[in-house]
Design an enzyme around this catalytic site. Structure first.
Site, PDB file in Angstrom:
ATOM      1  N   CYS A   1      33.482  22.075  17.285  1.00  0.00           N
ATOM      2  CA  CYS A   1      34.281  22.378  18.388  1.00  0.00           C
ATOM      3  C   CYS A   1      35.627  22.194  18.048  1.00  0.00           C
ATOM      4  O   CYS A   1      35.810  20.581  17.900  1.00  0.00           O
ATOM      5  CB  CYS A   1      33.865  22.068  19.916  1.00  0.00           C
ATOM      6  SG  CYS A   1      35.052  22.418  21.226  1.00  0.00           S
TER       7      CYS A   1
ATOM      8  N   CYS B   1      30.878  26.274  22.259  1.00  0.00           N
ATOM      9  CA  CYS B   1      30.798  24.832  22.650  1.00  0.00           C
ATOM     10  C   CYS B   1      30.287  24.589  24.034  1.00  0.00           C
ATOM     11  O   CYS B   1      30.665  25.580  24.803  1.00  0.00           O
ATOM     12  CB  CYS B   1      32.142  24.131  22.657  1.00  0.00           C
ATOM     13  SG  CYS B   1      32.061  22.441  23.262  1.00  0.00           S
TER      14      CYS B   1
ATOM     15  N   TYR C   1      -2.920   0.142  -9.891  1.00  0.00           N
ATOM     16  CA  TYR C   1      -3.113  -1.113  -8.942  1.00  0.00           C
ATOM     17  C   TYR C   1      -4.418  -1.554  -9.500  1.00  0.00           C
ATOM     18  O   TYR C   1      -4.850  -2.868  -8.805  1.00  0.00           O
ATOM     19  CB  TYR C   1      -3.068  -0.649  -7.472  1.00  0.00           C
ATOM     20  CG  TYR C   1      -3.818   0.479  -6.879  1.00  0.00           C
ATOM     21  CD1 TYR C   1      -5.284   0.406  -6.999  1.00  0.00           C
ATOM     22  CD2 TYR C   1      -3.176   1.700  -6.396  1.00  0.00           C
ATOM     23  CE1 TYR C   1      -5.882   1.529  -6.234  1.00  0.00           C
ATOM     24  CE2 TYR C   1      -3.750   2.687  -6.047  1.00  0.00           C
ATOM     25  CZ  TYR C   1      -5.185   2.380  -5.971  1.00  0.00           C
ATOM     26  OH  TYR C   1      -6.003   3.602  -5.608  1.00  0.00           O
TER      27      TYR C   1
ATOM     28  N   LYS D   1      -2.811  -2.458   7.935  1.00  0.00           N
ATOM     29  CA  LYS D   1      -1.972  -1.147   8.351  1.00  0.00           C
ATOM     30  C   LYS D   1      -0.932  -1.618   9.127  1.00  0.00           C
ATOM     31  O   LYS D   1      -0.819  -2.228  10.336  1.00  0.00           O
ATOM     32  CB  LYS D   1      -2.856  -0.340   9.088  1.00  0.00           C
ATOM     33  CG  LYS D   1      -4.042   0.158   8.051  1.00  0.00           C
ATOM     34  CD  LYS D   1      -3.685   0.874   6.897  1.00  0.00           C
ATOM     35  CE  LYS D   1      -3.174   2.397   7.065  1.00  0.00           C
ATOM     36  NZ  LYS D   1      -3.929   3.024   7.419  1.00  0.00           N
TER      37      LYS D   1
ATOM     38  N   LYS E   1       0.757  -1.124   0.011  1.00  0.00           N
ATOM     39  CA  LYS E   1      -0.007  -0.181  -0.070  1.00  0.00           C
ATOM     40  C   LYS E   1       0.823   1.289  -0.242  1.00  0.00           C
ATOM     41  O   LYS E   1       1.475   1.678   1.102  1.00  0.00           O
ATOM     42  CB  LYS E   1      -0.902  -0.215   1.183  1.00  0.00           C
ATOM     43  CG  LYS E   1      -2.056   1.264   1.262  1.00  0.00           C
ATOM     44  CD  LYS E   1      -2.955   0.871   2.424  1.00  0.00           C
ATOM     45  CE  LYS E   1      -4.096   2.185   2.449  1.00  0.00           C
ATOM     46  NZ  LYS E   1      -3.224   3.459   2.720  1.00  0.00           N
TER      47      LYS E   1
ATOM     48  N   CYS F   1      38.549  19.862  24.958  1.00  0.00           N
ATOM     49  CA  CYS F   1      37.189  19.855  24.980  1.00  0.00           C
ATOM     50  C   CYS F   1      36.962  18.334  25.824  1.00  0.00           C
ATOM     51  O   CYS F   1      37.054  17.273  25.123  1.00  0.00           O
ATOM     52  CB  CYS F   1      36.316  19.759  23.700  1.00  0.00           C
ATOM     53  SG  CYS F   1      34.549  19.588  23.908  1.00  0.00           S
TER      54      CYS F   1
END
Length: 707
Positions: A454, A436, A254, A342, A141, A459
């Site tokens: 950064c 940062c 279809y 579904k 579908k 860090c």
């Protein structure tokens, strides 16, 4: 009260009172509320093209109302949305009255629902035909826009939308722009078409085309579409056919509608006939003689739906024989002989509470949505990716918005876009931070890239992730060092540089919570064992930007040691097949940093291998040198990672996507859409037995004495 808030209140009321157990008084109160809300959402969806709830939520509401009207027929009204298909057509196009109504389909949400539908059909048919077990045609579908195409003497004369099922919109000029819609039939046969014929099908946009369309719209500062279905509907409703022609629409037939001649006696034969006329029909439609095959098809495609290059939201099941269909007939708005199974919901709407940013191990800054928790496909989702600044800005996503969230398979949930019709005016714009969040270093956005970075080597957020990556299975594979321990080692200061891993002592580890002597000894043994890894693993572990496992394995055959690689120029690296400018610049830039050179020196002093192993030498002179492979599906004899290693050792390259530069696609069980693309590009597809023969031939050629 807004429509969205009214809907939410109603959803809560329905959760408390299951439809099957309602008394007549409560049902009489809920029915008009449901009709009002559903009709309003129908208007949003079909007329305004601006839905504010997910399709799955609408299905639940209308199913609830259908149960009420079945249990209490006196509560049914002539304005009930259960008697309609969609809503009234918009006024921009001429109205077109269908010769026969385009009916909707009843829904089946579970396999038991499918069994019940089949049992009803079987019992009804047995009254006329005796004991029968009707065959069923199963079709995917497609989630698009239904169209009815009228051909007179083989010429396309009208292209119309479904509308309310009785009256649609004539959008013929736009339909003519769809490349897969034949302007005259037949296309490739001498068979005469019926004097008058209606072909029904779905207009849609492929996923890959959808992404490219949105990129074009965003670059032109135009509003992007939230999903392929809306983009198909919006494209077909363009007043200017030239604008519609610029959209990448496709059409899949279809069924056959009214015709001056009877077309075939079964649904699957009608699909074959449509193909002979020149129409595109589903390559995945199958006919089953028993119910178990039907159920297996539904189950399989529930899992495989993401493999396709177009959206599907279920499976359409049809009793195959046309005379059986005619015998079963229809109810007011749906055929008895067909049902739509579904799929479980993979998207829903919720509130975007905030947008935060995370720092990756390479310094990449990614915005992330903080959401009001919502259940999608059986999983509670409270965070979702927003990709990058451009994604948020181009879709006008705001803090406080009601947003559509999609969860596809095991992929990280993502915010698809805002529901602009639900805005109350209190939403706030978001801006990417300029520093940062972990170390306050000013962020950098590189030319021609969408992401911010950064660039600080100090860090802390980057280092924890880098440490975790360095120790991971695909990199140095240090047994016992997971993400939690990596964070602990970094936060306590025991490991401030990657080389500090190899300075750890048992006494230090025993001071940490949860560490006993045996655990400490196992970790130290894992650290010691990692010193013997090959150069490719080390290169990958270092976290050099753009250097993944495959790239590392591609580089190593050309450099005996890491020092040799550190002296390579951009020109040297670009001369290697599979290494481009971006990777070359990233590698050269990494080795230019003094702290990185210090790290390499420390690792060597601590006994970590920085030279190429003997087994890593073969790729440069391998039989598959210069060949690019792509892997898809599940291999029975080895993992994909093992297959990848064998290809690289043989001198080949492994890519993640099929292109004109691909030499072979290796396809295991349940391959995805890569096979279709390979066939389209004339790329040879190797099944696993063929791949194994090629592998054995390569091994024999490399070392004939072993055979």
């Amino acid at each position: 009260m807004s429509l969205l808030q009214t809907t939410r209140d109603l959803q809560k009321a329905l959760q408390v009172s299951p439809a099957e157990s309602l008394d007549s008084d409560v049902a009489a109160t809920l029915a008009p509320r449901l009709r009002e809300v559903l009709n309003a959402h129908g208007h949003q969806y079909y007329v305004l093209d601006d839905p504010i709830i997910a399709d799955a939520e609408y299905d639940v509401l209308i199913s609830y109302l259908r149960v009420i009207e079945t249990r209490f027929p006196g509560l049914a009204t002539t304005d009930s949305p259960t008697l309609r298909v969609g809503a009234a057509p918009i006024e921009r196009f001429e109205k077109f009255r269908h010769a026969e109504p385009l009916l909707s389909l009843g829904n089946a949400f579970t396999l038991d629902d499918v069994r019940q539908w089949y049992d009803r059909c079987q019992r009804s048919l047995s009254e006329t035909y005796g004991d029968v077990q009707p065959a069923v045609t199963a079709e995917l579908k497609i989630d698009g826009l239904a169209l009815a195409l009228t051909y007179v003497d083989g010429l396309l004369t009208v292209g119309a939308t479904r509308g309310d099922g009785v009256v649609g919109e004539a959008i013929t000029e736009n339909v003519r722009t769809i490349p897969s819609v034949p302007l005259r039939i037949p296309v490739s046969t001498d068979e005469s078409p019926p004097a008058r014929l209606e072909v029904r099908g779905e207009a849609y946009i492929r996923k890959s085309d959808f992404e490219q369309l949105n990129e074009r719209l965003a670059s032109a500062n135009q509003k992007v579409f939230s999903n392929p279905r809306n983009s198909a509907a919006g494209s077909l409703r363009q007043l200017d056919p030239a604008a519609a022609a610029s959209r990448p629409l496709s059409f899949l037939a279809y069924s056959v509608g009214p015709s001056s001649e009877r077309i075939a006696e079964t649904q699957h034969e009608r699909l074959k006939w449509l193909r002979t006329m020149g129409f595109a029909v589903s390559a995945h439609a199958e006919v089953f003689d028993d119910l178990e095959g039907v159920l297996g098809y539904c189950t399989a495609w529930t899992e495989r739906r993401e493999e396709l290059n177009h959206e599907i939201d279920g499976v359409v099941l049809k009793i195959d024989r046309i005379d059986y269909q005619e015998s079963l007939g229809s109810v007011s708005n749906a055929p008895r002989w067909a049902v739509a199974f579904k799929f479980p919901a993979r998207e829903s709407t919720t509130t975007l509470l905030d947008i935060i940013v995370n720092v990756g191990r390479t310094g990449m800054i990614k915005p992330e949505a903080v959401l009001e928790p919502v259940e999608i496909g059986g999983v509670t989702v409270s965070q979702a990716t927003l990709h990058n600044e451009d994604y948020v800005v181009s879709r006008d996503i705001r803090i406080g918005d009601t947003v559509l969230v999609k969860r596809a398979g095991d992929v990280i949930p993502q915010v698809v876009g805002p529901v602009t019709g639900a805005r109350a005016g209190l939403e706030t714009l978001w801006k990417m931070p300029r520093s940062c969040p972990a170390c306050s270093t000013e962020l950098v956005r590189l030319p021609d890239e969408a992401d911010y970075y950064c660039v600080s080597s100090e860090c802390p957020a980057q280092f924890i992730r880098l440490l975790e990556h360095f120790a991971s299975r695909g990199a140095m594979d240090i047994e016992g060092m997971g993400s939690k321990l990596a964070a602990t080692l970094a936060q306590t200061g025991l490991v401030q540089h990657l080389s500090d891993i190899y300075r750890l002592e048992a006494a230090q580890l025993l001071m940490l919570d949860g560490f006993a002597r045996k655990k400490a000894e196992r970790l130290l043994a894992g650290i010691h064992a990692s010193k013997r890894n090959g150069l490719a693993r080390l290169l990958f572990a270092l976290g050099i930007r753009h250097v993944g496992k495959t790239t590392a394995e591609t580089l190593v055959p050309h450099f005996a040691t890491i020092d040799d690689l550190s002296r390579a120029t951009i020109e040297d690296l670009c001369a290697i097949d599979g290494i481009g400018d971006v990777i070359a610049e990233s590698v050269v830039d990494w080795f230019r940093v003094d702290t990185n050179q210090t790290l390499i020196g420390d690792l060597k002093e601590l006994g970590v291998n920085t030279a190429r192993l003997d087994e890593e030498k073969t790729a440069s002179a391998g039989r598959w040198s210069g060949l690019t492979f792509v892997l898809t599906g599940t291999l029975d004899t080895m993992t994909r990672e093992e297959a990848k290693t064998l290809i690289v050792r043989g001198g080949g390259k492994v890519s993640g996507s099929v292109s004109r530069n691909t030499n072979y696609l290796v396809a295991g069980r349940e391959p995805g859409s890569k096979v279709d693309r390979a066939i389209k590009l004339d790329v040879p597809v190797l099944k696993e037995p063929e791949w194994l023969r090629m592998l054995n031939e390569h091994v024999a050629a490399a070392d004939p004495e072993d055979h």
